[in-house]
Design a protein around this motif. Structure first.
Motif, PDB file in Angstrom:
ATOM      1  N   ALA A 338       0.841  -1.293  -0.004  1.00 55.35           N
ATOM      2  CA  ALA A 338      -0.131   0.082  -0.027  1.00 55.35           C
ATOM      3  C   ALA A 338       0.850   1.364  -0.209  1.00 55.35           C
ATOM      4  O   ALA A 338       1.819   1.315   0.543  1.00 55.35           O
ATOM      5  N   SER A 339       0.232   2.352  -0.592  1.00 54.97           N
ATOM      6  CA  SER A 339       0.908   3.732  -0.456  1.00 54.97           C
ATOM      7  C   SER A 339       0.647   4.278   0.966  1.00 54.97           C
ATOM      8  O   SER A 339       1.502   4.680   1.458  1.00 54.97           O
ATOM      9  N   VAL A 340      -0.554   3.693   1.321  1.00 55.21           N
ATOM     10  CA  VAL A 340      -0.992   4.450   2.817  1.00 55.21           C
ATOM     11  C   VAL A 340      -2.158   3.676   3.290  1.00 55.21           C
ATOM     12  O   VAL A 340      -2.830   3.295   2.437  1.00 55.21           O
ATOM     13  N   LEU A 341      -2.041   3.586   4.689  1.00 55.34           N
ATOM     14  CA  LEU A 341      -3.432   2.682   5.388  1.00 55.34           C
ATOM     15  C   LEU A 341      -4.236   3.885   5.800  1.00 55.34           C
ATOM     16  O   LEU A 341      -3.781   4.794   6.147  1.00 55.34           O
ATOM     17  N   VAL A 342      -5.478   3.516   5.151  1.00 54.32           N
ATOM     18  CA  VAL A 342      -6.495   4.426   5.820  1.00 54.32           C
ATOM     19  C   VAL A 342      -7.421   3.968   6.894  1.00 54.32           C
ATOM     20  O   VAL A 342      -8.105   3.062   6.610  1.00 54.32           O
ATOM     21  N   MET A 343      -7.463   4.693   8.247  1.00 50.75           N
ATOM     22  CA  MET A 343      -8.378   4.383   9.192  1.00 50.75           C
ATOM     23  C   MET A 343      -9.085   5.570   9.677  1.00 50.75           C
ATOM     24  O   MET A 343      -8.823   6.207  10.419  1.00 50.75           O
ATOM     25  N   PRO A 344     -10.267   5.452   9.115  1.00 47.70           N
ATOM     26  CA  PRO A 344     -11.303   6.634   9.470  1.00 47.70           C
ATOM     27  C   PRO A 344     -12.238   6.221  10.613  1.00 47.70           C
ATOM     28  O   PRO A 344     -13.314   6.817  10.584  1.00 47.70           O
ATOM     29  N   SER A 345     -11.829   5.535  11.367  1.00 48.82           N
ATOM     30  CA  SER A 345     -12.735   4.952  12.792  1.00 48.82           C
ATOM     31  C   SER A 345     -13.327   5.938  13.370  1.00 48.82           C
ATOM     32  O   SER A 345     -12.762   6.856  13.593  1.00 48.82           O
ATOM     33  N   TYR A 346     -14.382   5.453  13.782  1.00 49.76           N
ATOM     34  CA  TYR A 346     -15.120   6.540  14.901  1.00 49.76           C
ATOM     35  C   TYR A 346     -14.755   6.302  16.173  1.00 49.76           C
ATOM     36  O   TYR A 346     -14.924   7.376  17.139  1.00 49.76           O
ATOM     37  N   SER A 347     -14.107   4.992  16.530  1.00 48.93           N
ATOM     38  CA  SER A 347     -13.568   4.793  17.733  1.00 48.93           C
ATOM     39  C   SER A 347     -12.647   3.619  17.760  1.00 48.93           C
ATOM     40  O   SER A 347     -13.002   2.866  16.934  1.00 48.93           O
ATOM     41  N   GLU A 348     -11.542   3.908  18.367  1.00 50.07           N
ATOM     42  CA  GLU A 348     -10.495   2.948  18.434  1.00 50.07           C
ATOM     43  C   GLU A 348      -9.848   2.888  19.715  1.00 50.07           C
ATOM     44  O   GLU A 348      -9.182   3.879  20.211  1.00 50.07           O
ATOM     45  N   SER A 349      -9.712   1.918  20.481  1.00 52.83           N
ATOM     46  CA  SER A 349      -9.102   1.888  21.975  1.00 52.83           C
ATOM     47  C   SER A 349      -7.503   2.000  21.526  1.00 52.83           C
ATOM     48  O   SER A 349      -6.749   2.770  22.385  1.00 52.83           O
ATOM     49  N   PHE A 350      -7.108   1.571  20.509  1.00 55.16           N
ATOM     50  CA  PHE A 350      -5.835   1.712  20.051  1.00 55.16           C
ATOM     51  C   PHE A 350      -5.348   1.973  18.808  1.00 55.16           C
ATOM     52  O   PHE A 350      -4.903   2.901  18.233  1.00 55.16           O
ATOM     53  N   GLY A 351      -5.959   0.813  17.867  1.00 57.31           N
ATOM     54  CA  GLY A 351      -5.505   1.036  16.430  1.00 57.31           C
ATOM     55  C   GLY A 351      -4.331   0.023  16.056  1.00 57.31           C
ATOM     56  O   GLY A 351      -3.344   0.735  15.513  1.00 57.31           O
ATOM     57  N   LEU A 352      -4.363  -1.081  16.454  1.00 54.58           N
ATOM     58  CA  LEU A 352      -3.581  -1.874  16.373  1.00 54.58           C
ATOM     59  C   LEU A 352      -2.920  -2.195  14.829  1.00 54.58           C
ATOM     60  O   LEU A 352      -1.606  -2.222  14.510  1.00 54.58           O
ATOM     61  N   VAL A 353      -4.016  -1.986  14.033  1.00 50.82           N
ATOM     62  CA  VAL A 353      -3.748  -2.244  12.570  1.00 50.82           C
ATOM     63  C   VAL A 353      -2.764  -0.888  12.191  1.00 50.82           C
ATOM     64  O   VAL A 353      -1.793  -1.168  11.385  1.00 50.82           O
ATOM     65  N   ALA A 354      -2.960   0.227  12.792  1.00 48.49           N
ATOM     66  CA  ALA A 354      -2.257   1.332  12.320  1.00 48.49           C
ATOM     67  C   ALA A 354      -0.669   0.926  12.620  1.00 48.49           C
ATOM     68  O   ALA A 354       0.201   1.368  11.891  1.00 48.49           O
ATOM     69  N   ILE A 355      -0.395   0.536  13.935  1.00 47.52           N
ATOM     70  CA  ILE A 355       1.061   0.206  14.136  1.00 47.52           C
ATOM     71  C   ILE A 355       1.579  -0.832  13.263  1.00 47.52           C
ATOM     72  O   ILE A 355       3.054  -1.044  12.942  1.00 47.52           O
ATOM     73  N   GLU A 356       0.816  -1.983  12.941  1.00 50.31           N
ATOM     74  CA  GLU A 356       1.369  -3.093  11.942  1.00 50.31           C
ATOM     75  C   GLU A 356       1.636  -2.554  10.526  1.00 50.31           C
ATOM     76  O   GLU A 356       2.797  -2.797  10.065  1.00 50.31           O
ATOM     77  N   ALA A 357       0.838  -1.449   9.969  1.00 53.49           N
ATOM     78  CA  ALA A 357       1.103  -1.172   8.807  1.00 53.49           C
ATOM     79  C   ALA A 357       2.388  -0.280   8.695  1.00 53.49           C
ATOM     80  O   ALA A 357       3.211  -0.266   8.038  1.00 53.49           O
ATOM     81  N   GLN A 358       2.725   0.681  10.112  1.00 56.36           N
ATOM     82  CA  GLN A 358       3.757   1.503  10.117  1.00 56.36           C
ATOM     83  C   GLN A 358       4.854   0.527  10.086  1.00 56.36           C
ATOM     84  O   GLN A 358       6.216   0.813   9.560  1.00 56.36           O
ATOM     85  N   ALA A 359       4.828  -0.589  10.875  1.00 57.81           N
ATOM     86  CA  ALA A 359       6.051  -1.600  11.002  1.00 57.81           C
ATOM     87  C   ALA A 359       6.522  -1.999   9.580  1.00 57.81           C
ATOM     88  O   ALA A 359       7.537  -2.373   9.583  1.00 57.81           O
TER      89      ALA A 359
END
Length: 450
Positions: A338-359
């Protein structure tokens, strides 16, 4: 060492953040923990049904706890009759399947009626062991907390609970088309907060929400950031190789959505943003691909083809590709591609997927909600968007379209940022929470006897 974090408008100091080694008077770690995950099995594929970040969290945490000599037995509801009573997930990690209600066709909302049966199954497993077999109960999500509350009392051990999501927080930021969490859940969560020896929050904001919304004792709330499997989620052989493996064009702008398809996760915002972006620059249509990797979940099950119909209405069905949930190794390739992961969530206690994509070396465009401002370094490893206006997300995507080098620059920063979120650190901090809970529990028992 400890530190208080306060926020404007809080009625009292927010949760105390505890750091490894920061528990005066703490004695020993537990030998064996009973971990409860009623509504979703750690063996299920994330992205299917109710399986998601919590599944990954439990699996990775349990493995790392076992690696530091804390055995973990995970109790979860059996979903097929062919499952063995117990499965070794990893050395020192056992998954126990509990019969509670029909194996299939039972929605998460129906599970409160099965908690007595689930508790009975947990007690049966415990009855076959010697006294003191479990040193501590760690429950995940409010359904498990209800069982953990009773089990901990019956066994005379401390209860550590992780909410993962909270009804009051979700109801305060409800997605369009989503339904309110029921009052029974709010009551259940309040009971668990009062019954727990320790509450684990993913971020300082979540800790503060426990205090503000549920009147949690700040001294009982510990912040432990979830981790990421840095061996699996890494840049590896790069974006070009990952795109080749997945059959994706090498020079396309690829904004990715990965997760459960439901209003809470707001994949519709990404599609509307792509529609707005193509209205601004129609020439992008020939060089943009929008993968949506995941399956319907929660209230999204009511309209399982709703996202496909939205893509057609927006006139972008030709650039959107829907893919079923994939295993963790394949997911890592999607992140790399991916060029970029998009996470437009209304609520996320943390957002583990965001860390996985960045890693994996991919920047993130995310809503500035919940734990995402911790997971994403705004302007460095990605962009945080206030609110859910598709035009704002289109503007962020346009920056990557206009300056492709931004993908590589922010991707490198993202990979560096993710290095501080290893699971070994999370497991060590969780073990310290356990130790503190055990110490306090023994002290209260001595005081009661004395």
């Amino acid at each position: 060492m400890s530190q208080y974090v306060s926020r404007p408008g809080s009625p009292r100091p927010a949760a105390r953040i505890r750091f490894p080694g920061g528990f005066p008077g703490a004695s020993r770690r537990p030998r064996r923990v009973a971990m409860l995950s009623v509504h979703t099995s750690p063996l299920h594929q994330p992205g299917t049904g109710d399986a998601g970040g919590m599944n990954v969290y439990i699996v990775e945490l349990a493995k790392r706890l076992a690696a530091i000599n804390i055995e973990v037995e995970i109790f979860t509801r059996a979903t097929t009759g062919s499952l063995p009573a117990a499965v070794e997930l990893a050395p020192g990690v056992l998954v126990r399947h509990v019969d509670a209600g029909p194996y299939e066709g039972l929605a998460k909302e129906d599970l409160p009626a099965q908690l007595c049966a689930f508790t009975h199954g947990v007690m049966q497993a415990w009855a076959g062991q010697r006294a003191g077999y479990y040193d501590l109960v760690h429950s995940h999500y409010w359904l498990s907390g209800q069982v953990g509350w009773l089990a901990a009392q019956r066994w005379g051990v401390p209860l550590v609970h992780a909410m993962h999501t909270m009804a009051k927080v979700k109801n305060a930021a409800l997605a369009v088309g989503d339904t309110l969490e029921p009052a029974a859940r709010v009551i259940g969560e309040t009971q668990i907060v009062n019954a727990s020896d320790r509450l684990i929050a993913n971020t300082a904001e979540e800790a503060d929400e426990l205090v503000r919304f549920y009147d949690a004792d700040p001294a009982a709330v510990a912040v432990v950031h979830p981790g990421v499997n840095l061996d699996r989620f890494r840049p590896a052989d790069g974006r070009a190789a990952a795109r080749a493996r997945l059959g994706l064009p090498q020079h396309a702008l690829i904004p990715l959505f990965a997760g459960r398809i439901q209003p809470l996760k707001a994949p519709d915002v990404l599609l509307r943003a792509v529609g707005a972006l193509l209205d601004r620059d129609p020439s992008l249509r020939s060089r943009i691909v929008v993968p949506v990797v995941g399956g319907p979940s929660g209230s999204g099950l009511a309209k399982p083809e709703g996202l496909q119909k939205l893509a057609a209405r927006l006139g972008i069905a030709d650039v959107v590709r829907f893919h079923p949930p994939v295993g963790q190794d394949r997911l890592a390739d999607w992140f790399r591609a991916a060029s970029v992961l998009v996470m437009p969530s209304y609520s996320e206690s943390f957002g583990l997927v965001a860390i996985e994509a960045q890693a994996a070396g991919t920047p993130v465009v995310a809503a500035a909600v919940g734990g995402l401002p911790v997971a994403v370094r705004d302007g460095v490893s990605g962009f945080l968007i206030p609110g859910h206006d598709p035009q704002a997300y289109a503007g962020a995507l346009e920056r990557f379209a206009d300056a492709p080098e931004l993908v590589e620059r922010m991707g490198a920063a993202a990979a560096a940022h993710a290095q501080s979120f290893g699971w070994d650190t999370a497991a060590s901090a969780t073990a310290d929470v356990y130790t503190a809970a055990l110490s306090d529990h023994r002290r209260r028992a001595r005081d009661h006897r004395g």
